[in-house]
Write a protein that holds these residues in place. Structure first.
Motif, PDB file in Angstrom:
ATOM      1  N   MET A 158       0.829  -1.209   0.000  1.00 51.43           N
ATOM      2  CA  MET A 158       0.000   0.000   0.000  1.00 51.43           C
ATOM      3  C   MET A 158       0.862   1.256   0.000  1.00 51.43           C
ATOM      4  O   MET A 158       0.511   2.277  -0.608  1.00 51.43           O
ATOM      5  CB  MET A 158      -0.953  -0.023   1.189  1.00 51.43           C
ATOM      6  N   SER A 159       2.009   1.208   0.666  1.00 50.04           N
ATOM      7  CA  SER A 159       2.920   2.349   0.672  1.00 50.04           C
ATOM      8  C   SER A 159       3.458   2.622  -0.730  1.00 50.04           C
ATOM      9  O   SER A 159       3.568   3.786  -1.152  1.00 50.04           O
ATOM     10  CB  SER A 159       4.084   2.110   1.633  1.00 50.04           C
ATOM     11  N   ARG A 160       3.808   1.562  -1.446  1.00 52.03           N
ATOM     12  CA  ARG A 160       4.272   1.752  -2.827  1.00 52.03           C
ATOM     13  C   ARG A 160       3.185   2.396  -3.669  1.00 52.03           C
ATOM     14  O   ARG A 160       3.448   3.304  -4.465  1.00 52.03           O
ATOM     15  CB  ARG A 160       4.693   0.415  -3.439  1.00 52.03           C
ATOM     16  N   ARG A 161       1.951   1.939  -3.480  1.00 53.14           N
ATOM     17  CA  ARG A 161       0.843   2.528  -4.220  1.00 53.14           C
ATOM     18  C   ARG A 161       0.696   4.018  -3.871  1.00 53.14           C
ATOM     19  O   ARG A 161       0.483   4.863  -4.754  1.00 53.14           O
ATOM     20  CB  ARG A 161      -0.440   1.762  -3.897  1.00 53.14           C
ATOM     21  N   ALA A 162       0.806   4.359  -2.590  1.00 57.24           N
ATOM     22  CA  ALA A 162       0.666   5.757  -2.174  1.00 57.24           C
ATOM     23  C   ALA A 162       1.713   6.629  -2.847  1.00 57.24           C
ATOM     24  O   ALA A 162       1.417   7.745  -3.300  1.00 57.24           O
ATOM     25  CB  ALA A 162       0.770   5.860  -0.654  1.00 57.24           C
ATOM     26  N   ARG A 163       2.937   6.132  -2.918  1.00 55.75           N
ATOM     27  CA  ARG A 163       4.017   6.941  -3.483  1.00 55.75           C
ATOM     28  C   ARG A 163       3.937   7.014  -5.000  1.00 55.75           C
ATOM     29  O   ARG A 163       4.337   8.024  -5.600  1.00 55.75           O
ATOM     30  CB  ARG A 163       5.364   6.361  -3.047  1.00 55.75           C
ATOM     31  N   GLU A 164       3.431   5.971  -5.625  1.00 54.77           N
ATOM     32  CA  GLU A 164       3.428   5.933  -7.086  1.00 54.77           C
ATOM     33  C   GLU A 164       2.200   6.600  -7.696  1.00 54.77           C
ATOM     34  O   GLU A 164       2.309   7.307  -8.699  1.00 54.77           O
ATOM     35  CB  GLU A 164       3.512   4.476  -7.558  1.00 54.77           C
ATOM     36  N   SER A 165       1.019   6.370  -7.124  1.00 45.03           N
ATOM     37  CA  SER A 165      -0.189   6.905  -7.768  1.00 45.03           C
ATOM     38  C   SER A 165      -1.219   7.458  -6.799  1.00 45.03           C
ATOM     39  O   SER A 165      -2.256   7.969  -7.226  1.00 45.03           O
ATOM     40  CB  SER A 165      -0.843   5.822  -8.643  1.00 45.03           C
ATOM     41  N   GLY A 166      -0.971   7.366  -5.494  1.00 47.76           N
ATOM     42  CA  GLY A 166      -1.857   8.014  -4.538  1.00 47.76           C
ATOM     43  C   GLY A 166      -3.097   7.222  -4.193  1.00 47.76           C
ATOM     44  O   GLY A 166      -3.205   6.027  -4.445  1.00 47.76           O
ATOM     45  N   ARG A 167      -4.060   7.924  -3.541  1.00 48.09           N
ATOM     46  CA  ARG A 167      -5.359   7.373  -3.143  1.00 48.09           C
ATOM     47  C   ARG A 167      -5.229   6.249  -2.118  1.00 48.09           C
ATOM     48  O   ARG A 167      -5.831   5.183  -2.262  1.00 48.09           O
ATOM     49  CB  ARG A 167      -6.142   6.870  -4.357  1.00 48.09           C
ATOM     50  N   VAL A 168      -4.451   6.500  -1.072  1.00 46.73           N
ATOM     51  CA  VAL A 168      -4.379   5.576   0.064  1.00 46.73           C
ATOM     52  C   VAL A 168      -4.787   6.349   1.309  1.00 46.73           C
ATOM     53  O   VAL A 168      -4.168   7.360   1.657  1.00 46.73           O
ATOM     54  CB  VAL A 168      -2.970   4.971   0.228  1.00 46.73           C
ATOM     55  N   LEU A 169      -5.830   5.860   1.969  1.00 50.57           N
ATOM     56  CA  LEU A 169      -6.377   6.490   3.174  1.00 50.57           C
ATOM     57  C   LEU A 169      -6.091   5.618   4.382  1.00 50.57           C
ATOM     58  O   LEU A 169      -6.381   4.415   4.369  1.00 50.57           O
ATOM     59  CB  LEU A 169      -7.891   6.676   3.023  1.00 50.57           C
ATOM     60  N   ALA A 170      -5.527   6.209   5.435  1.00 43.72           N
ATOM     61  CA  ALA A 170      -5.327   5.503   6.698  1.00 43.72           C
ATOM     62  C   ALA A 170      -6.411   5.912   7.686  1.00 43.72           C
ATOM     63  O   ALA A 170      -6.774   7.089   7.765  1.00 43.72           O
ATOM     64  CB  ALA A 170      -3.954   5.818   7.282  1.00 43.72           C
ATOM     65  N   LEU A 171      -6.918   4.934   8.426  1.00 49.31           N
ATOM     66  CA  LEU A 171      -7.921   5.183   9.454  1.00 49.31           C
ATOM     67  C   LEU A 171      -7.234   5.372  10.806  1.00 49.31           C
ATOM     68  O   LEU A 171      -6.538   4.475  11.286  1.00 49.31           O
ATOM     69  CB  LEU A 171      -8.920   4.031   9.528  1.00 49.31           C
ATOM     70  N   ASP A 172      -7.416   6.532  11.399  1.00 48.19           N
ATOM     71  CA  ASP A 172      -6.880   6.944  12.698  1.00 48.19           C
ATOM     72  C   ASP A 172      -5.393   7.240  12.638  1.00 48.19           C
ATOM     73  O   ASP A 172      -4.978   8.374  12.833  1.00 48.19           O
ATOM     74  CB  ASP A 172      -7.202   5.929  13.789  1.00 48.19           C
ATOM     75  N   VAL A 173      -4.540   6.245  12.413  1.00 44.66           N
ATOM     76  CA  VAL A 173      -3.116   6.475  12.171  1.00 44.66           C
ATOM     77  C   VAL A 173      -2.654   5.450  11.138  1.00 44.66           C
ATOM     78  O   VAL A 173      -3.229   4.357  11.042  1.00 44.66           O
ATOM     79  CB  VAL A 173      -2.261   6.332  13.460  1.00 44.66           C
TER      80      VAL A 173
END
Length: 517
Positions: A158-173
């Protein structure tokens, strides 16, 4: 702040930052007063509303399903509530739950999601290419061990996805992040999100250390839980220091706004105190002197002949209103004697750079700093992590592992107001007040920016701001200047320390001295 019905985005808001202990107390109090499952229902609804709002602005993502990772605890329960809300709103969702949720609240959420027909699988997909948003509901606050197994693998993907194309939401932390310290739990890895929606209130670990990078854009959903009357940590904002600024009345004069002396600049290092002094001019000090320790200092500063340059010998430091000492000072015996003399003077003092290194290696100097603080005249210390480690006889890794604890230890040991610099600068007062600063960016990662901060806080001390409020204001404006310049393309790469001063001046006048109409 900018807000929806269920969450808001902090924007120069003096918010409480809740520790894990405070959150547990708030949760227990709220749970005792509310029907069962209410907090989880509110948390899931707020996060679902954020996603619905985001999808409404992004038709490409709206056409794709949302993928949600649910962990075995209450964070997984929050994720299941999100899934149910999205499913009922007509958004395609898929939940991955590698291990069944265990707490009663989370089991309630699982039953509701299954009853609504939410697809729940135990294995993650081979690729995230077919999904729009990804949601991290694996682990929230209170995780006590590093991520491992399938959850570590999912966090990395999921971190790779966040850095490459975005749209990653974390709940609380973000999963794996310590909500108190901003460091990964147990020295492991933590998920990197583009956006975090945090519940009940913001946490210090989302603002300092690695937290700012890992949480992305921060939103807060209070869940209608009342905060404590006296939170232990605050988010720095103009509301905390605005009232301390002196009025700029027609009848004022240069004496009204104080005289600062910047002491430093051994031979070959005269640039550092000049940078600090230029900043002090732009920050509104009435008069600014530079007292060089070394030889070869310029007779005047051509860009700013308003500055008065001297050799420290023969200059009456005791005739000034505040001192900023240490930048380019060196660590010679002579520097030590100058610092010892300065510490005896009865005026506000900021110690930076080599002054801090001298204090760290000399018990007599350290004792004098602490004695002044215990007498009600605390120095302002502005260490970076390595300088803080020297002052604590520790190491930078230990300081960074819990920056708030390190700042508190420094403040108590030296009876001083401490500015522990870095991402999410921590400001700690010997009276127990602590704030974490939300401004700043990588544009400040260049030589001389610390000297500029020392001159800025020193100028505010000369203008009679109390030490803690001067530190809050200086750190906030210093960081905001870097952000504002970056917004105009002047940074983060290539931003120079000298460019900060005029930007800080503009911020002071726009934010703190607006026209009277």
């Amino acid at each position: 702040m900018t807000a929806s019905a269920s969450y808001f985005t902090p924007d120069d808001d003096a918010l409480p930052l809740f520790t894990l202990a405070e959150l547990r107390s708030l949760e227990a109090r709220a749970a005792a007063a509310l029907p069962p499952h209410t907090l989880m229902a509110r948390a899931g609804a707020a996060a679902a509303q954020y996603l619905l709002d985001a999808l409404s602005r992004d038709p490409d993502a709206r056409a794709l399903p949302v993928w949600i990772a649910a962990g075995p605890g209450n964070n997984g329960g929050d994720a299941l509530v999100v899934a149910e809300h999205l499913h009922r709103a007509g958004v395609a969702v898929e939940v991955c739950m590698p291990i069944a949720v265990k707490p009663d609240d989370a089991r309630w959420a699982l039953d509701a999601a299954q009853a609504a027909g939410v697809p729940i699988k135990s294995e993650p997909p081979a690729s995230f290419d077919g999904f729009g948003w990804l949601v991290d509901g694996m682990f929230g606050i209170g995780l006590t061990r590093p991520l491992d197994g399938v959850f570590a693998t999912l966090a990395a993907r999921m971190s790779r996805r966040a850095r490459e194309s975005g749209r990653v939401l974390a709940l609380d932390v973000p999963s794996g992040l310590d909500s108190d310290t901003g460091a990964p739990v147990g020295g492991g890895e933590a998920l990197c999100a583009n956006t975090t929606i945090t519940f009940i209130g913001a946490k210090p670990g989302l603002i300092t250390a690695l937290g700012r990078d890992l949480c992305g854009t921060l939103h807060v959903a209070t869940l209608d839980v009342e905060p404590p009357a006296a939170p232990s940590i605050m988010l720095n904002a103009t509301a905390l220091f605005r009232a301390s600024l002196p009025p700029r009345d027609f009848a004022t004069n240069k004496g009204t706004f104080g005289t600062l002396a910047v002491v430093g600049g051994d031979t070959g290092m005269c640039g550092a105190p000049i940078l600090a002094a230029r900043m002090a001019l732009y920050a509104g000090a009435g008069k600014v002197h530079v007292a060089f320790l070394g030889e070869g200092g310029p007779p005047y500063d051509p860009p700013h002949p308003e500055l008065m340059l001297h050799h420290v010998d023969g200059f009456a430091l005791d005739k000034t209103d505040a001192l900023s000492i240490g930048c380019g000072m060196g660590k010679t015996d002579r520097a030590k004697r100058v610092l010892a003399d300065v510490l005896k003077l009865d005026m506000p003092k900021l110690l930076d750079a080599d002054a801090l290194n001298l204090v760290a290696t000399d018990d007599a100097l350290a004792g004098e700093v602490a004695a002044r603080g215990r007498a009600g005249d605390p120095c302002v210390l502005t260490p970076h992590p390595l300088e803080a480690a020297r002052l604590l006889q520790s190491d930078a890794k230990a300081v960074q592992a819990d920056r708030i604890a390190a700042a508190r230890q420094l403040s108590a040991r030296y009876a001083a107001v401490v500015v522990l610099k870095g991402s999410g600068t921590v400001i700690a007062s010997p009276d127990g007040r602590v704030a974490v600063n939300p401004t700043g960016n990588a544009g400040l990662a260049t030589g001389g920016t610390g000297d500029v901060l020392g001159g800025l806080i020193g100028a505010l001390l000369a203008q009679k701001l109390p030490q803690y409020e001067a530190a809050l204001a200086g750190v906030y404006l210093h960081g905001l200047a870097a952000q504002t310049l970056t917004g105009r393309g002047i940074g983060p790469a290539g931003l120079t320390a000298g460019e900060l001063a005029p930007e800080v001046r503009g911020l002071i006048n726009r934010l703190l001295y607006p026209p009277n109409g």
